[in-house]
Design an enzyme around this catalytic site. Sequence first.
Site, PDB file in Angstrom:
ATOM      1  N   CYS A   2       0.842  -1.187   0.000  1.00 26.62           N
ATOM      2  CA  CYS A   2       0.000   0.000   0.000  1.00 26.62           C
ATOM      3  C   CYS A   2       0.884   1.246   0.000  1.00 26.62           C
ATOM      4  O   CYS A   2       1.897   1.301   0.686  1.00 26.62           O
ATOM      5  CB  CYS A   2      -0.943   0.098   1.195  1.00 26.62           C
ATOM      6  SG  CYS A   2      -2.077  -1.278   1.314  1.00 26.62           S
ATOM      7  N   ARG A  27       3.661  -0.253  -4.916  1.00 24.75           N
ATOM      8  CA  ARG A  27       3.431  -0.827  -3.587  1.00 24.75           C
ATOM      9  C   ARG A  27       2.086  -1.547  -3.489  1.00 24.75           C
ATOM     10  O   ARG A  27       1.776  -2.165  -2.479  1.00 24.75           O
ATOM     11  CB  ARG A  27       3.472   0.282  -2.528  1.00 24.75           C
ATOM     12  CG  ARG A  27       4.767   1.042  -2.492  1.00 24.75           C
ATOM     13  CD  ARG A  27       4.698   2.158  -1.474  1.00 24.75           C
ATOM     14  NE  ARG A  27       4.615   1.648  -0.141  1.00 24.75           N
ATOM     15  CZ  ARG A  27       5.650   1.346   0.617  1.00 24.75           C
ATOM     16  NH1 ARG A  27       6.862   1.540   0.164  1.00 24.75           N
ATOM     17  NH2 ARG A  27       5.492   0.869   1.827  1.00 24.75           N
ATOM     18  N   TRP A  74      -2.879  -2.646  -1.627  1.00 23.87           N
ATOM     19  CA  TRP A  74      -2.597  -4.069  -1.839  1.00 23.87           C
ATOM     20  C   TRP A  74      -3.445  -4.781  -0.795  1.00 23.87           C
ATOM     21  O   TRP A  74      -3.210  -4.652   0.406  1.00 23.87           O
ATOM     22  CB  TRP A  74      -1.106  -4.349  -1.627  1.00 23.87           C
ATOM     23  CG  TRP A  74      -0.715  -5.751  -1.979  1.00 23.87           C
ATOM     24  CD1 TRP A  74      -0.347  -6.205  -3.221  1.00 23.87           C
ATOM     25  CD2 TRP A  74      -0.655  -6.877  -1.106  1.00 23.87           C
ATOM     26  NE1 TRP A  74      -0.066  -7.550  -3.158  1.00 23.87           N
ATOM     27  CE2 TRP A  74      -0.241  -7.989  -1.878  1.00 23.87           C
ATOM     28  CE3 TRP A  74      -0.907  -7.067   0.249  1.00 23.87           C
ATOM     29  CZ2 TRP A  74      -0.074  -9.260  -1.335  1.00 23.87           C
ATOM     30  CZ3 TRP A  74      -0.749  -8.339   0.797  1.00 23.87           C
ATOM     31  CH2 TRP A  74      -0.328  -9.415   0.007  1.00 23.87           C
ATOM     32  N   ASN A 100      -1.639   1.865   5.860  1.00 22.90           N
ATOM     33  CA  ASN A 100      -0.762   0.850   5.275  1.00 22.90           C
ATOM     34  C   ASN A 100      -0.320  -0.047   6.415  1.00 22.90           C
ATOM     35  O   ASN A 100       0.339   0.414   7.338  1.00 22.90           O
ATOM     36  CB  ASN A 100       0.441   1.537   4.613  1.00 22.90           C
ATOM     37  CG  ASN A 100       1.547   0.564   4.238  1.00 22.90           C
ATOM     38  OD1 ASN A 100       1.293  -0.622   4.053  1.00 22.90           O
ATOM     39  ND2 ASN A 100       2.765   1.074   4.130  1.00 22.90           N
ATOM     40  N   GLY A 101      -0.703  -1.330   6.352  1.00 24.17           N
ATOM     41  CA  GLY A 101      -0.318  -2.247   7.427  1.00 24.17           C
ATOM     42  C   GLY A 101      -1.473  -3.164   7.760  1.00 24.17           C
ATOM     43  O   GLY A 101      -2.428  -3.291   6.987  1.00 24.17           O
ATOM     44  N   GLU A 485      16.739 -17.738  -8.550  1.00 17.58           N
ATOM     45  CA  GLU A 485      16.358 -16.363  -8.891  1.00 17.58           C
ATOM     46  C   GLU A 485      15.753 -16.314 -10.298  1.00 17.58           C
ATOM     47  O   GLU A 485      14.756 -15.617 -10.526  1.00 17.58           O
ATOM     48  CB  GLU A 485      17.593 -15.449  -8.759  1.00 17.58           C
ATOM     49  CG  GLU A 485      17.394 -14.009  -9.170  1.00 17.58           C
ATOM     50  CD  GLU A 485      16.323 -13.249  -8.388  1.00 17.58           C
ATOM     51  OE1 GLU A 485      15.776 -13.777  -7.406  1.00 17.58           O
ATOM     52  OE2 GLU A 485      16.001 -12.125  -8.814  1.00 17.58           O
ATOM     53  N   LYS A 489      12.003 -14.954 -11.010  1.00 22.43           N
ATOM     54  CA  LYS A 489      11.751 -13.830 -11.929  1.00 22.43           C
ATOM     55  C   LYS A 489      10.720 -14.227 -12.977  1.00 22.43           C
ATOM     56  O   LYS A 489       9.798 -13.479 -13.262  1.00 22.43           O
ATOM     57  CB  LYS A 489      13.025 -13.420 -12.669  1.00 22.43           C
ATOM     58  CG  LYS A 489      14.030 -12.478 -12.089  1.00 22.43           C
ATOM     59  CD  LYS A 489      13.655 -11.136 -11.626  1.00 22.43           C
ATOM     60  CE  LYS A 489      12.962 -11.163 -10.280  1.00 22.43           C
ATOM     61  NZ  LYS A 489      13.760 -10.732  -9.150  1.00 22.43           N
ATOM     62  N   GLU A 492       7.148 -14.485 -11.546  1.00 20.21           N
ATOM     63  CA  GLU A 492       6.576 -13.181 -11.208  1.00 20.21           C
ATOM     64  C   GLU A 492       6.092 -12.420 -12.428  1.00 20.21           C
ATOM     65  O   GLU A 492       5.060 -11.775 -12.403  1.00 20.21           O
ATOM     66  CB  GLU A 492       7.666 -12.275 -10.607  1.00 20.21           C
ATOM     67  CG  GLU A 492       8.041 -12.522  -9.209  1.00 20.21           C
ATOM     68  CD  GLU A 492       9.076 -11.488  -8.782  1.00 20.21           C
ATOM     69  OE1 GLU A 492       8.716 -10.624  -7.983  1.00 20.21           O
ATOM     70  OE2 GLU A 492      10.234 -11.546  -9.256  1.00 20.21           O
ATOM     71  N   HIS A 508      16.649 -36.467  -8.452  1.00 19.87           N
ATOM     72  CA  HIS A 508      15.899 -36.929  -7.274  1.00 19.87           C
ATOM     73  C   HIS A 508      14.425 -36.552  -7.354  1.00 19.87           C
ATOM     74  O   HIS A 508      13.763 -36.431  -6.334  1.00 19.87           O
ATOM     75  CB  HIS A 508      16.545 -36.370  -6.005  1.00 19.87           C
ATOM     76  CG  HIS A 508      17.975 -36.803  -5.871  1.00 19.87           C
ATOM     77  ND1 HIS A 508      18.339 -38.039  -5.403  1.00 19.87           N
ATOM     78  CD2 HIS A 508      19.125 -36.169  -6.207  1.00 19.87           C
ATOM     79  CE1 HIS A 508      19.651 -38.154  -5.426  1.00 19.87           C
ATOM     80  NE2 HIS A 508      20.154 -37.027  -5.916  1.00 19.87           N
ATOM     81  N   LYS A 607       5.669  -4.209  -4.361  1.00 19.13           N
ATOM     82  CA  LYS A 607       7.115  -4.063  -4.271  1.00 19.13           C
ATOM     83  C   LYS A 607       7.632  -4.267  -2.854  1.00 19.13           C
ATOM     84  O   LYS A 607       8.651  -4.876  -2.632  1.00 19.13           O
ATOM     85  CB  LYS A 607       7.486  -2.673  -4.782  1.00 19.13           C
ATOM     86  CG  LYS A 607       8.959  -2.375  -4.786  1.00 19.13           C
ATOM     87  CD  LYS A 607       9.636  -3.079  -5.928  1.00 19.13           C
ATOM     88  CE  LYS A 607      11.122  -2.927  -5.923  1.00 19.13           C
ATOM     89  NZ  LYS A 607      11.749  -4.039  -6.652  1.00 19.13           N
TER      90      LYS A 607
HETATM   91  C1  F6R Z   1      11.265 -10.460  -6.279  1.00 21.91           C
HETATM   92  C2  F6R Z   1      11.209  -9.498  -5.212  1.00 21.91           C
HETATM   93  C3  F6R Z   1      10.871  -9.979  -3.848  1.00 21.91           C
HETATM   94  C4  F6R Z   1      11.703  -9.239  -2.800  1.00 21.91           C
HETATM   95  C5  F6R Z   1      11.249  -9.609  -1.386  1.00 21.91           C
HETATM   96  C6  F6R Z   1      12.107  -8.944  -0.338  1.00 21.91           C
HETATM   97  O1  F6R Z   1      11.567  -9.864  -7.503  1.00 21.91           O
HETATM   98  O2  F6R Z   1      11.397  -8.334  -5.413  1.00 21.91           O
HETATM   99  O3  F6R Z   1      11.026 -11.355  -3.725  1.00 21.91           O
HETATM  100  O4  F6R Z   1      13.042  -9.560  -2.993  1.00 21.91           O
HETATM  101  O5  F6R Z   1       9.921  -9.219  -1.222  1.00 21.91           O
HETATM  102  O6  F6R Z   1      12.044  -7.567  -0.442  1.00 21.91           O
HETATM  103  P1  F6R Z   1      13.155  -6.636   0.161  1.00 21.91           P
HETATM  104  O7  F6R Z   1      14.425  -6.939  -0.545  1.00 21.91           O
HETATM  105  O8  F6R Z   1      12.657  -5.251  -0.124  1.00 21.91           O
HETATM  106  O9  F6R Z   1      13.234  -6.943   1.621  1.00 21.91           O
END
Ligand code: F6R
Length: 612
Positions: A2, A27, A74, A100-101, A485, A489, A492, A508, A607
């Site tokens: 949010c 956000r 969000w 937000n929270g 990773e 990616k 997502e 396995h 984010k």
């Molecule tokens: C994936 C991504 C998330 C963040 C995770 C931690 O692309 O961005 O998996 O890495 O939410 O966020 P931070 O690094 O902000 O603590």
Amino acid sequence: MCGIVGYTGHRKAYPVVLKGLKRLEYRGYDSSGVALLKDGQLNVYKKKGKVAELEEAMIGKDIDACIGIGHTRWATHGEPSDRNAHPHQSANGKYAMIHNGIIENYALIKQDLTNKGYTFTSDTDTEVLLNFIEDIQKNNNCSLEEAIRIALKRVTGAYCILIIEQDNPDTIIAARKGSPLVIGIGKGEHFLASDASPIIEYTKEVVYVNDYELAIVKPDELILKNLGNEKITPYITKLDMELAAIEKGGYDHFMIKEIFEQPSTIFDCLRGRLDAKEGYIKMSGVDDHIEQLVNANRILIIACGTSWHAGLAAEYIIEELCRIPVEVEYASEFRYRNPIIHKGDVIIAISQSGETADTIVALEKAKENGAFIFGVVNAVGSSIARISHAGAYTHAGPEIGVASTKAFTGQLAVLMMVALNIAKHKGSITTDRYSELLNELEQVPEKVAAILKDADQIKSIADKYKSATDFLFLGRGYNFPIALEGALKLKEISYIHAEGYPAAEMKHGPIALVDENLPVVFIATRDVYHEKIVSNMQEIKARKGKIISIITEGDTISPDLSNDYFSIPSTDELIAPILTVIPLQLLSYYVGIAKGVDVDKPRNLAKSVTVE
Ligand code: F6R
């Protein structure tokens, strides 16, 4: 999660709030809304969907007010809908609030309020908190400020709230615990936001509000208090951020802009810290605490998501170079376990946003147990940066695309420097090896630039495989975290199911998935595992899987085994992850685009995960 924005001053509030919401949309983007106050009239407008839909719905509305608050959501409590969108209004219609929270004890409070005759127009915890405040205000016949203070002492969970009051024409009351709040100080005006991006074009002077602080914000006055009603002197910081850093600068999306920024963000990360010619790494966060780091019995790395993957890569690197045992923990698991923390343990916290709720709580827990916290954070001044005893910023600049890219390579670069620095002081690395790695690290920005020149090759690969329903990513050693990773990616950004595995683990279980429809991405650069991973490629080929490989320039074996391959410049195996992840970022971007996904705002994500 949010985004919240507020404005009080001499300008029209709506354009400032709307622009701010667009900047904070990363956000959360399930719904958005604004509350505007003019001539004793409190108007609330809200709409399901992205901020553009709110903007459309606002055409023709009265937007003349000079005070306003706005929210992009969000969803946590209640589905994304108009009625669950913020701002919420109190039962008596006098207050409007954004939040937000998560208020964890909202159900009990709601029950209590319902018994008193309150009804609710939404499913949100926010509306419950607001009516709780209204109820306290009525019962105690006190000011709104006092009622907020009393309410906040009784709620559990996380919040950043902004409230405006019908009878108070120019004041925003704000408070935070666990969710971020920045206040920008202008001339005869104040700006409030979840991060500095909505503020920087108006002022560079900001105050980061701390947990359990309450701000009474008028155009000409900012009063900061704690929940005990004692005044606190606001600490004004100068923002070190330019507007261009948060704009797309000619790119179609923030994600691709941020991928292409990596030669310069990694350079910025190394600049002033690493000098290969002179043979040193200088990092004040490390140097000032070197005894603690060198003598650590154990290093615990705490993070989530992509940052956790950087932590896993760091585990391999630190154990190799520093010979200190490392454990990598998901913050969300760590915080609810009863982890064993010894005196002499060092915690490395990794976070792009510096606001991830699980990581914050995990760190607070570790801190209570006497651990020393070293933060590797991108967002300057964020909560994790402030909780840490010491640390090193990644200096990647604002990362706006929801998928983390440049922050990840910044994390790897910082963690590599931290490991080298500790190893040098500890004497666990030879002088030759130290200089070799310094040299290699210094060359990373230009090697990343060379990879990006060939981005079109990855685009062709993406077009070829965009219709696959599953992907497997395999890597060994230092490239195993990169396999994880790459899979994250792709999931997502393209919504394609993908899994990452250590290449040898494939036998396995996951090998059962392999058939002629399954693309398998091998990270198969030249390192000690190369022969082994070539054997794994043979095994996939024998089962007709489609092999896409990321290989080292000059490798003549892997291309024959691969349906498609992409070469990267040769580098040391410890540094390879910073290079091998780049084609995987590009792959997910181009597949996402080919599938028509809004890559900067993929569904269900936000984010900054400021709720647990
Ligand atoms: C994936 C991504 C998330 C963040 C995770 C931690 O692309 O961005 O998996 O890495 O939410 O966020 P931070 O690094 O902000 O603590």
